[in-house]
Enzyme design. Structure first.
Site, PDB file in Angstrom:
ATOM      1  N   ARG A  15       0.845  -1.213   0.000  1.00 15.85           N
ATOM      2  CA  ARG A  15       0.000   0.000   0.000  1.00 15.85           C
ATOM      3  C   ARG A  15       0.878   1.261   0.000  1.00 15.85           C
ATOM      4  O   ARG A  15       0.994   1.941  -1.016  1.00 15.85           O
ATOM      5  CB  ARG A  15      -0.936  -0.024   1.218  1.00 15.85           C
ATOM      6  CG  ARG A  15      -2.063   1.002   1.167  1.00 15.85           C
ATOM      7  CD  ARG A  15      -1.674   2.388   1.603  1.00 15.85           C
ATOM      8  NE  ARG A  15      -1.119   2.414   2.957  1.00 15.85           N
ATOM      9  CZ  ARG A  15      -0.544   3.488   3.499  1.00 15.85           C
ATOM     10  NH1 ARG A  15      -0.438   4.601   2.802  1.00 15.85           N
ATOM     11  NH2 ARG A  15      -0.049   3.446   4.721  1.00 15.85           N
ATOM     12  N   ASP A  16       1.539   1.551   1.102  1.00 12.51           N
ATOM     13  CA  ASP A  16       2.353   2.772   1.195  1.00 12.51           C
ATOM     14  C   ASP A  16       3.485   2.726   0.168  1.00 12.51           C
ATOM     15  O   ASP A  16       3.839   3.728  -0.458  1.00 12.51           O
ATOM     16  CB  ASP A  16       2.933   2.882   2.623  1.00 12.51           C
ATOM     17  CG  ASP A  16       3.217   4.312   3.042  1.00 12.51           C
ATOM     18  OD1 ASP A  16       3.448   5.144   2.155  1.00 12.51           O
ATOM     19  OD2 ASP A  16       3.228   4.590   4.251  1.00 12.51           O
ATOM     20  N   HIS A 207       5.243   4.489  12.763  1.00 13.99           N
ATOM     21  CA  HIS A 207       5.278   4.431  11.294  1.00 13.99           C
ATOM     22  C   HIS A 207       6.296   5.476  10.837  1.00 13.99           C
ATOM     23  O   HIS A 207       5.963   6.643  10.662  1.00 13.99           O
ATOM     24  CB  HIS A 207       3.863   4.740  10.795  1.00 13.99           C
ATOM     25  CG  HIS A 207       3.665   4.731   9.313  1.00 13.99           C
ATOM     26  ND1 HIS A 207       3.026   3.703   8.657  1.00 13.99           N
ATOM     27  CD2 HIS A 207       3.979   5.637   8.351  1.00 13.99           C
ATOM     28  CE1 HIS A 207       2.965   3.978   7.361  1.00 13.99           C
ATOM     29  NE2 HIS A 207       3.538   5.160   7.152  1.00 13.99           N
ATOM     30  N   HIS A 209       8.948   7.094   8.226  1.00 18.23           N
ATOM     31  CA  HIS A 209       9.547   7.213   6.890  1.00 18.23           C
ATOM     32  C   HIS A 209      11.010   7.593   7.105  1.00 18.23           C
ATOM     33  O   HIS A 209      11.378   8.111   8.160  1.00 18.23           O
ATOM     34  CB  HIS A 209       8.779   8.240   6.053  1.00 18.23           C
ATOM     35  CG  HIS A 209       7.467   7.691   5.548  1.00 18.23           C
ATOM     36  ND1 HIS A 209       7.308   7.205   4.271  1.00 18.23           N
ATOM     37  CD2 HIS A 209       6.269   7.521   6.159  1.00 18.23           C
ATOM     38  CE1 HIS A 209       6.063   6.756   4.121  1.00 18.23           C
ATOM     39  NE2 HIS A 209       5.411   6.942   5.249  1.00 18.23           N
ATOM     40  N   CYS A 240       4.068   9.475   0.597  1.00 14.52           N
ATOM     41  CA  CYS A 240       2.701   9.972   0.472  1.00 14.52           C
ATOM     42  C   CYS A 240       2.685  11.024  -0.633  1.00 14.52           C
ATOM     43  O   CYS A 240       3.439  11.999  -0.570  1.00 14.52           O
ATOM     44  CB  CYS A 240       2.244  10.573   1.801  1.00 14.52           C
ATOM     45  SG  CYS A 240       0.620  11.338   1.712  1.00 14.52           S
ATOM     46  N   ASN A 249       9.256   4.273   3.523  1.00 13.32           N
ATOM     47  CA  ASN A 249       9.146   3.808   4.910  1.00 13.32           C
ATOM     48  C   ASN A 249      10.463   3.160   5.319  1.00 13.32           C
ATOM     49  O   ASN A 249      11.243   2.740   4.464  1.00 13.32           O
ATOM     50  CB  ASN A 249       8.058   2.726   5.004  1.00 13.32           C
ATOM     51  CG  ASN A 249       6.667   3.277   4.806  1.00 13.32           C
ATOM     52  OD1 ASN A 249       6.227   3.456   3.676  1.00 13.32           O
ATOM     53  ND2 ASN A 249       5.986   3.551   5.881  1.00 13.32           N
TER      54      ASN A 249
HETATM   55  P1  HMG Z   1     -13.616  13.732  -2.349  1.00 17.62           P
HETATM   56  O1  HMG Z   1     -13.511  14.252  -3.755  1.00 17.62           O
HETATM   57  O2  HMG Z   1     -13.715  14.722  -1.243  1.00 17.62           O
HETATM   58  O3  HMG Z   1     -14.826  12.699  -2.235  1.00 17.62           O
HETATM   59  O4  HMG Z   1     -12.376  12.757  -2.118  1.00 17.62           O
HETATM   60  P2  HMG Z   1     -16.384  12.936  -2.290  1.00 17.62           P
HETATM   61  O5  HMG Z   1     -16.957  12.182  -1.140  1.00 17.62           O
HETATM   62  O6  HMG Z   1     -16.708  14.403  -2.442  1.00 17.62           O
HETATM   63  O7  HMG Z   1     -16.810  12.206  -3.660  1.00 17.62           O
HETATM   64  C1  HMG Z   1     -16.379  12.650  -4.941  1.00 17.62           C
HETATM   65  C2  HMG Z   1     -16.394  11.473  -5.921  1.00 17.62           C
HETATM   66  O8  HMG Z   1     -15.417  10.513  -5.494  1.00 17.62           O
HETATM   67  C3  HMG Z   1     -17.734  10.734  -5.960  1.00 17.62           C
HETATM   68  O9  HMG Z   1     -17.873  10.213  -7.288  1.00 17.62           O
HETATM   69  C4  HMG Z   1     -17.535   9.561  -5.039  1.00 17.62           C
HETATM   70  O10 HMG Z   1     -18.329   8.460  -5.342  1.00 17.62           O
HETATM   71  C5  HMG Z   1     -16.067   9.230  -5.295  1.00 17.62           C
HETATM   72  P3  HMG Z   1     -18.780  10.980  -8.378  1.00 17.62           P
HETATM   73  O11 HMG Z   1     -20.145  11.020  -7.749  1.00 17.62           O
HETATM   74  O12 HMG Z   1     -18.157  12.329  -8.569  1.00 17.62           O
HETATM   75  O13 HMG Z   1     -18.653  10.075  -9.592  1.00 17.62           O
HETATM   76  N1  HMG Z   1     -15.432   8.597  -4.128  1.00 17.62           N
HETATM   77  C6  HMG Z   1     -14.714   7.468  -4.176  1.00 17.62           C
HETATM   78  N2  HMG Z   1     -14.376   6.649  -5.194  1.00 17.62           N
HETATM   79  C7  HMG Z   1     -13.629   5.556  -4.882  1.00 17.62           C
HETATM   80  N3  HMG Z   1     -13.208   5.266  -3.614  1.00 17.62           N
HETATM   81  C8  HMG Z   1     -13.515   6.065  -2.595  1.00 17.62           C
HETATM   82  C9  HMG Z   1     -14.295   7.209  -2.855  1.00 17.62           C
HETATM   83  N4  HMG Z   1     -14.765   8.207  -2.067  1.00 17.62           N
HETATM   84  C10 HMG Z   1     -15.446   9.039  -2.853  1.00 17.62           C
HETATM   85  N5  HMG Z   1     -13.113   5.762  -1.363  1.00 17.62           N
HETATM   86  C11 HMG Z   1     -11.117  11.065  -0.967  1.00 17.62           C
HETATM   87  C12 HMG Z   1     -12.098  12.200  -0.846  1.00 17.62           C
HETATM   88  C13 HMG Z   1     -10.616  10.694   0.422  1.00 17.62           C
HETATM   89  C14 HMG Z   1     -11.816   9.862  -1.611  1.00 17.62           C
HETATM   90  C15 HMG Z   1      -9.922  11.504  -1.879  1.00 17.62           C
HETATM   91  O14 HMG Z   1      -9.406  12.697  -1.392  1.00 17.62           O
HETATM   92  C16 HMG Z   1      -8.815  10.467  -1.948  1.00 17.62           C
HETATM   93  O15 HMG Z   1      -8.989   9.398  -2.477  1.00 17.62           O
HETATM   94  N6  HMG Z   1      -7.596  10.802  -1.452  1.00 17.62           N
HETATM   95  C17 HMG Z   1      -6.442   9.923  -1.493  1.00 17.62           C
HETATM   96  C18 HMG Z   1      -5.739   9.991  -0.182  1.00 17.62           C
HETATM   97  C19 HMG Z   1      -4.594   8.976  -0.102  1.00 17.62           C
HETATM   98  O16 HMG Z   1      -4.719   7.839  -0.511  1.00 17.62           O
HETATM   99  N7  HMG Z   1      -3.455   9.423   0.453  1.00 17.62           N
HETATM  100  C20 HMG Z   1      -2.335   8.559   0.687  1.00 17.62           C
HETATM  101  C21 HMG Z   1      -2.574   7.624   1.842  1.00 17.62           C
HETATM  102  S1  HMG Z   1      -2.350   8.366   3.450  1.00 17.62           S
HETATM  103  C22 HMG Z   1      -0.678   8.129   3.790  1.00 17.62           C
HETATM  104  O17 HMG Z   1       0.051   7.751   2.924  1.00 17.62           O
HETATM  105  C23 HMG Z   1      -0.158   8.340   5.175  1.00 17.62           C
HETATM  106  C24 HMG Z   1       0.082   7.027   5.951  1.00 17.62           C
HETATM  107  O18 HMG Z   1       0.969   6.191   5.261  1.00 17.62           O
HETATM  108  C25 HMG Z   1       0.634   7.313   7.355  1.00 17.62           C
HETATM  109  C26 HMG Z   1       1.837   8.279   7.360  1.00 17.62           C
HETATM  110  O19 HMG Z   1       2.808   8.055   6.622  1.00 17.62           O
HETATM  111  O20 HMG Z   1       1.740   9.246   8.122  1.00 17.62           O
HETATM  112  C27 HMG Z   1      -1.238   6.255   6.135  1.00 17.62           C
HETATM  113 MG    MG Z   2       3.173   6.366   5.308  1.00 16.69          MG
END
Ligand code: HMG
Ligand code: MG
Length: 303
Positions: A15-16, A207, A209, A240, A249
């Site tokens: 995933r990450d 966690h 990095h 990220c 990581n």
């Molecule tokens: P949004 O645009 O605010 O969502 O995105 P919405 O609720 O307004 O919906 C807009 C459209 O998106 C709609 O479709 C929904 O159905 C669709 P439309 O009606 O326009 O056709 N939708 C989705 N489709 C698929 N899967 C979903 C989903 N939700 C809504 N789950 C959202 C909000 C969170 C979905 C978006 O901002 C997003 O996907 N962001 C990605 C964030 C991400 O993956 N970041 C990296 C991971 S976090 C990380 O790496 C940190 C970590 O490792 C820890 C650390 O290192 O600290 C965990």
């Molecule tokens: Mg991370």
């Protein structure tokens, strides 16, 4: 220094590790890699995320990956989920466990999931309730604990508040994220000193990095504070997309090697981890950053 007899490792490479790579790994190759990781002895693997494919195209095939992997007994196959839409997709493929996430800093949270922290908490509460209702355990990530790419310093009081909320929803473990790899060991000591006054050390994972090469030093400080669960990524992949400059990581290979060298058990086979690392390196056509991987590869080549 008093060390634990064993440590629990949560593998986040699929995933990450893959979410930030420009090269998209074929679904069949991801499945093969996940099966290799399962065979190393690792008991927890975050398989993919059910976020919007527009934002994280590299993981758009999460459902097919879940459907294709061999589920090894004793291994938890977890999914990262941002909202109810993601939860529905994760439940449809019977992910073993649900991982939610939000940030301790407003700007990163907004850029990452398009919500304020208070809106994100509402979403997390609902996702947690529904996951528990469906019989799934929920783990939470709090990101930018040690620094935010947009706001700089992050107050530990903000982290403490989020932990309180998440535990009150029924989340069993909070993973404290050094999202951009800026933490140093003294800071880790100070943050944990504060949090562990209030919460038991068994409720946390770390966690890290490795942007500035301090991840293993930070692991050591965390071990000293009583933490026994760590997230890491095979080969040192990771990052990220909403955290500019963030790198991989801490490498599972390096973490496992350090722990084994110090007599701490992880139940992970280092040779099998090398095989899994070699596999994904070939698919991504990059040089993995893990020190142990490079050292072992060098030894093999010079034989
Ligand atoms: P949004 O645009 O605010 O969502 O995105 P919405 O609720 O307004 O919906 C807009 C459209 O998106 C709609 O479709 C929904 O159905 C669709 P439309 O009606 O326009 O056709 N939708 C989705 N489709 C698929 N899967 C979903 C989903 N939700 C809504 N789950 C959202 C909000 C969170 C979905 C978006 O901002 C997003 O996907 N962001 C990605 C964030 C991400 O993956 N970041 C990296 C991971 S976090 C990380 O790496 C940190 C970590 O490792 C820890 C650390 O290192 O600290 C965990
Ligand atoms: Mg991370």
């Amino acid at each position: 220094m008093k060390l634990p007899a064993s440590v629990h490792i949560k593998e986040v490479g699929p995933r990450d590790g893959l979410q930030n790579e420009t090269r998209i790994v074929e679904t069949a190759d991801k499945i093969q890699w996940l099966n290799l990781l399962s065979s190393t002895g690792l008991s927890y693997i975050e398989v993919s995320s059910f976020v919007h494919p527009k934002w994280i195209p590299a993981l758009a095939d999460a459902s097919n990956v879940f459907a294709g992997i061999e589920r090894k007994e004793g291994v938890t196959y977890a999914a990262l989920v941002p909202n109810m839409n993601g939860l529905e997709r994760a439940l449809a493929v019977n992910a073993d466990e649900i991982n939610i996430f939000l940030s301790a800093s407003e700007t990163h949270n907004q850029k990452n999931i398009n919500k304020s922290i208070s809106q994100a908490l509402e979403a997390v509460k609902e996702v947690t309730q529904q996951s528990l209702f469906a019989g799934k355990k929920v783990r939470g990530y709090v990101s930018t604990v040690f620094g935010c790419p947009y706001e700089g310093n992050v107050k530990t009081s903000a982290v403490e508040h989020l932990c309180e909320e998440l535990f009150s929803y029924g989340i069993y473990e909070v993973s404290l994220g050094d999202t951009i790899g800026v933490a140093n060991p003294l800071q880790v000591e100070q943050v944990l000193e504060r949090l562990l006054k209030k919460f038991d050390s068994s409720l946390f994972a770390m966690h890290f990095h490795n942007t500035y090469g301090m991840a293993l030093a930070n692991v050591l400080k965390s071990l000293e504070a009583g933490i026994t669960t760590f997230d890491s990524a095979c080969g040192g992949l990771g990052g990220c997309p909403y955290a500019p400059g963030a790198s991989g990581n801490v490498a599972t290979n390096d973490l496992v090697h350090m722990l084994h060298q110090m007599g701490v058990q992880t139940n992970t086979n280092e040779e099998k981890l090398m095989q899994a690392s070699r596999f994904i390196q070939d698919k991504l056509e990059i040089q993995l950053s893990s020190h142990v991987y490079r050292a072992e590869q060098h030894k093999t080549m010079s034989r």
